[in-house]
Scaffold this motif. Sequence first.
Motif, PDB file in Angstrom:
ATOM      1  N   SER A 159       4.817   9.946   1.708  1.00 48.12           N
ATOM      2  CA  SER A 159       6.037   9.777   2.517  1.00 48.12           C
ATOM      3  C   SER A 159       5.926   8.588   3.470  1.00 48.12           C
ATOM      4  CB  SER A 159       6.297  11.052   3.322  1.00 48.12           C
ATOM      5  OG  SER A 159       5.209  11.279   4.211  1.00 48.12           O
ATOM      6  N   GLY A 160       5.352   7.476   2.956  1.00 48.29           N
ATOM      7  CA  GLY A 160       5.282   6.263   3.768  1.00 48.29           C
ATOM      8  C   GLY A 160       6.551   5.439   3.581  1.00 48.29           C
ATOM      9  N   ASN A 216       1.291  15.046   5.448  1.00 45.61           N
ATOM     10  CA  ASN A 216       1.842  15.212   6.803  1.00 45.61           C
ATOM     11  C   ASN A 216       3.357  15.372   6.714  1.00 45.61           C
ATOM     12  OD1 ASN A 216      -0.702  14.627   8.193  1.00 45.61           O
ATOM     13  ND2 ASN A 216      -0.416  12.595   7.308  1.00 45.61           N
ATOM     14  N   THR A 243      -1.677  17.666  -0.408  1.00 45.83           N
ATOM     15  CA  THR A 243      -2.215  16.423  -0.979  1.00 45.83           C
ATOM     16  C   THR A 243      -2.199  16.520  -2.495  1.00 45.83           C
ATOM     17  OG1 THR A 243      -3.657  16.193   0.921  1.00 45.83           O
ATOM     18  CG2 THR A 243      -4.291  14.962  -1.029  1.00 45.83           C
ATOM     19  N   GLY A 249       0.316   4.962  -1.032  1.00 46.23           N
ATOM     20  CA  GLY A 249      -0.141   3.929  -0.104  1.00 46.23           C
ATOM     21  C   GLY A 249      -1.593   3.536  -0.305  1.00 46.23           C
ATOM     22  N   PRO A 298       0.477  -6.155   0.334  1.00 43.96           N
ATOM     23  CA  PRO A 298       0.644  -4.778   0.810  1.00 43.96           C
ATOM     24  C   PRO A 298       1.226  -4.740   2.222  1.00 43.96           C
ATOM     25  CG  PRO A 298      -1.657  -5.425   0.949  1.00 43.96           C
ATOM     26  CD  PRO A 298      -0.926  -6.598   0.390  1.00 43.96           C
ATOM     27  N   THR A 299       2.539  -4.910   2.331  1.00 49.90           N
ATOM     28  CA  THR A 299       3.182  -4.876   3.652  1.00 49.90           C
ATOM     29  C   THR A 299       4.346  -3.897   3.638  1.00 49.90           C
ATOM     30  OG1 THR A 299       4.717  -6.658   3.115  1.00 49.90           O
ATOM     31  CG2 THR A 299       2.639  -7.307   4.141  1.00 49.90           C
ATOM     32  N   ALA A 300       4.712  -3.449   4.841  1.00 52.21           N
ATOM     33  CA  ALA A 300       5.836  -2.532   4.999  1.00 52.21           C
ATOM     34  C   ALA A 300       7.129  -3.216   4.556  1.00 52.21           C
ATOM     35  CB  ALA A 300       5.937  -2.113   6.458  1.00 52.21           C
TER      36      ALA A 300
HETATM   37  C1  LIG Z   1      -2.114  -1.096  11.935  1.00 52.42           C
HETATM   38  C2  LIG Z   1      -1.180  -1.597  10.881  1.00 52.42           C
HETATM   39  C3  LIG Z   1      -0.169  -2.474  11.216  1.00 52.42           C
HETATM   40  C4  LIG Z   1       0.712  -2.926  10.240  1.00 52.42           C
HETATM   41  N1  LIG Z   1       1.706  -3.788  10.591  1.00 52.42           N
HETATM   42  C5  LIG Z   1       2.578  -4.231   9.661  1.00 52.42           C
HETATM   43  C6  LIG Z   1       3.641  -5.086  10.011  1.00 52.42           C
HETATM   44  O1  LIG Z   1       3.791  -5.467  11.183  1.00 52.42           O
HETATM   45  N2  LIG Z   1       4.500  -5.498   9.043  1.00 52.42           N
HETATM   46  C7  LIG Z   1       4.361  -5.085   7.738  1.00 52.42           C
HETATM   47  O2  LIG Z   1       5.174  -5.477   6.885  1.00 52.42           O
HETATM   48  N3  LIG Z   1       3.352  -4.254   7.364  1.00 52.42           N
HETATM   49  C8  LIG Z   1       2.464  -3.816   8.290  1.00 52.42           C
HETATM   50  N4  LIG Z   1       1.440  -2.980   7.925  1.00 52.42           N
HETATM   51  C9  LIG Z   1       1.277  -2.621   6.501  1.00 52.42           C
HETATM   52  C10 LIG Z   1       2.148  -1.421   6.172  1.00 52.42           C
HETATM   53  O3  LIG Z   1       1.850  -0.352   7.046  1.00 52.42           O
HETATM   54  C11 LIG Z   1       1.915  -0.951   4.746  1.00 52.42           C
HETATM   55  O4  LIG Z   1       2.064  -2.026   3.862  1.00 52.42           O
HETATM   56  C12 LIG Z   1       2.913   0.146   4.388  1.00 52.42           C
HETATM   57  O5  LIG Z   1       2.690   1.267   5.198  1.00 52.42           O
HETATM   58  C13 LIG Z   1       2.817   0.530   2.910  1.00 52.42           C
HETATM   59  O6  LIG Z   1       3.760   1.507   2.649  1.00 52.42           O
HETATM   60  P1  LIG Z   1       3.472   2.612   1.523  1.00 52.42           P
HETATM   61  O7  LIG Z   1       4.671   3.474   1.480  1.00 52.42           O
HETATM   62  O8  LIG Z   1       3.000   1.983   0.288  1.00 52.42           O
HETATM   63  O9  LIG Z   1       2.219   3.412   2.095  1.00 52.42           O
HETATM   64  P2  LIG Z   1       2.032   4.266   3.485  1.00 52.42           P
HETATM   65  O10 LIG Z   1       3.082   3.810   4.432  1.00 52.42           O
HETATM   66  O11 LIG Z   1       0.623   4.079   3.810  1.00 52.42           O
HETATM   67  O12 LIG Z   1       2.346   5.703   3.010  1.00 52.42           O
HETATM   68  C14 LIG Z   1       1.558   6.402   2.085  1.00 52.42           C
HETATM   69  C15 LIG Z   1       1.916   7.861   2.151  1.00 52.42           C
HETATM   70  O13 LIG Z   1       1.263   8.571   1.117  1.00 52.42           O
HETATM   71  C16 LIG Z   1       0.608   9.709   1.642  1.00 52.42           C
HETATM   72  N5  LIG Z   1      -0.492  10.045   0.728  1.00 52.42           N
HETATM   73  C17 LIG Z   1      -1.668   9.408   0.555  1.00 52.42           C
HETATM   74  N6  LIG Z   1      -2.400  10.029  -0.389  1.00 52.42           N
HETATM   75  C18 LIG Z   1      -1.658  11.064  -0.827  1.00 52.42           C
HETATM   76  C19 LIG Z   1      -1.877  12.091  -1.787  1.00 52.42           C
HETATM   77  N7  LIG Z   1      -3.016  12.155  -2.512  1.00 52.42           N
HETATM   78  N8  LIG Z   1      -0.924  13.032  -1.964  1.00 52.42           N
HETATM   79  C20 LIG Z   1       0.234  12.989  -1.245  1.00 52.42           C
HETATM   80  N9  LIG Z   1       0.496  12.030  -0.331  1.00 52.42           N
HETATM   81  C21 LIG Z   1      -0.446  11.075  -0.131  1.00 52.42           C
HETATM   82  C22 LIG Z   1       0.208   9.259   3.034  1.00 52.42           C
HETATM   83  O14 LIG Z   1      -0.086  10.360   3.861  1.00 52.42           O
HETATM   84  C23 LIG Z   1       1.487   8.532   3.448  1.00 52.42           C
HETATM   85  O15 LIG Z   1       2.470   9.454   3.816  1.00 52.42           O
HETATM   86  C24 LIG Z   1       0.561  -2.508   8.895  1.00 52.42           C
HETATM   87  C25 LIG Z   1      -0.466  -1.602   8.556  1.00 52.42           C
HETATM   88  C26 LIG Z   1      -1.326  -1.152   9.544  1.00 52.42           C
HETATM   89  C27 LIG Z   1      -2.414  -0.176   9.170  1.00 52.42           C
END
Ligand SMILES: Cc1cc2nc3c(=O)[nH]c(=O)nc-3n(C[C@H](O)[C@H](O)[C@H](O)COP(=O)(O)OP(=O)(O)OC[C@H]3O[C@@H](n4cnc5c(N)ncnc54)[C@H](O)[C@@H]3O)c2cc1C
Length: 431
Positions: A5-6, A36, A75, A108, A315-317
């Motif tokens: 849920s990212g 979470n 998880t 993520g 890998p960015t948000a």
């Molecule tokens: C400190 C920090 C600052 C950042 N600042 C920036 C910024 O300013 N700008 C920007 O563009 N990017 C930024 N980023 C990068 C950005 O956070 C990531 O690229 C982004 O969160 C990726 O999104 P996602 O949905 O792929 O993964 P995430 O947002 O990491 O979400 C992954 C989700 O999957 C869940 N998960 C993991 N494993 C499992 C499992 N086995 N089963 C079920 N659920 C699971 C996790 O709990 C989470 O909910 C930053 C990262 C960090 C750590």
Amino acid sequence: MIVGSGFAGFTCARRLCRTLARRGERDVEIVLVTPNDYMLYTPLLPDVAGGLIDPRFVVISLADSLPKVRLVVATAESVDLAKKTVTVTSQHHAPRELSYDKLVLTPGSVTRLFDVPGLAEHARGLKTVAEALYLREQLLRQLELADHEDDPEVRRARRTVVVVGASYAGTELIAQLRALADTYADRRGVDRSEIRFLLLDTAERVMPEVGEKLGDKVLEVLRARGVEIRLETTLSELTEDHVVLTDGTVVPTHTVAWVTGVTGAPVLSTLDLPMERGRLVVDEYLRVPGHPDVFAAGDAAAVPDLTAPGQITPPTAQHAGRQGRTLARNVAAALGVGAAAPYKHKDMGLVVDLGPGFAVANPLGIRLAGLPAKIVARAYHTYAVPRGVNRWAITLTYLTNAVTPRPLSMLGLVSPEEASFGVSEGIPADR
Ligand SMILES: Cc1cc2nc3c(=O)[nH]c(=O)nc-3n(C[C@H](O)[C@H](O)[C@H](O)COP(=O)(O)OP(=O)(O)OC[C@H]3O[C@@H](n4cnc5c(N)ncnc54)[C@H](O)[C@@H]3O)c2cc1C
């Protein structure tokens, strides 16, 4: 079924709900599996570690934001692609098998660890609320202990913080921790210069993401605040009370943050699917090749960058959130609603908030530093947080911080174990 849920999973779930509701489609159940019950707005974790923002303000409640989605707080341990099932575990239930028709993998990434003796035991990352809170408390605790320490060597160690990784996350972290330490020093009558901060990176430059000119500006500002920066240097060993740098220097310290980059979530390696640089291979429609019912995006997937042929999106948000929208569209299309589209987005630049009065940003290639960048950075984050009540709380915090110093009270809520890479991020010991 959406796993994670990212930025990508949350956006996909929200968009999919809207798309299906608009088309009057009522026969689709959306299940979200996540450890979470919130979506974490990671870009503000450095502000949490620096004690500026309350951790509750950077977590977005899934129950409130996604009322039509069935939430499974657990998880995903493994996926059986032939049977179309996902095995999930949680603290409170025995392992369960859940079935899906379409699967979206958005778990993520986790901190990339290296084979450095003592790293997993003595360093902490910055990917979770527990880690951010721990770093804040660890710094305050060490500063407090130093105040009562007679041995000057031990006092110096307690007043030393080492951050490894000088990309935007590590740099924002050290700027926020420095601001927290300065607030402590001012209130407790300690000379600011007695608290030592060291930023290390194997690269030749800090924050290569923002280019040479802004990177130099960042160096200048951090140095003026008393942060020592050692480039082309990392750690070769960590112990309870000191670290050894790759140039042989021994630095006594009890506080080490490891922010050197990320790799795909551990569950991905159980899938037996092709990977590229620790991420799942997908096509431009975010489909896993050979598995038309399986999609992936965000940090977990190697998404082809159609604006830079041959490369994958970073890998960015910024990318993960937008890929979430494409996921929703293409999953809906796979369910017979609308048409699929490829993912294409040209990077819009970065905003990097560097503590009191300073930031750098390069929105749409325009280089900004200082107060204009600060305004852009704060306005951007406040806008990008995906829930009104969180935006409101963050805005009030920023306004409050403009007139009063950040709070210093220790809450003692997170143990060293809870903030470890294994417990907090779920990284297996052998990784
Ligand atoms: C400190 C920090 C600052 C950042 N600042 C920036 C910024 O300013 N700008 C920007 O563009 N990017 C930024 N980023 C990068 C950005 O956070 C990531 O690229 C982004 O969160 C990726 O999104 P996602 O949905 O792929 O993964 P995430 O947002 O990491 O979400 C992954 C989700 O999957 C869940 N998960 C993991 N494993 C499992 C499992 N086995 N089963 C079920 N659920 C699971 C996790 O709990 C989470 O909910 C930053 C990262 C960090 C750590």
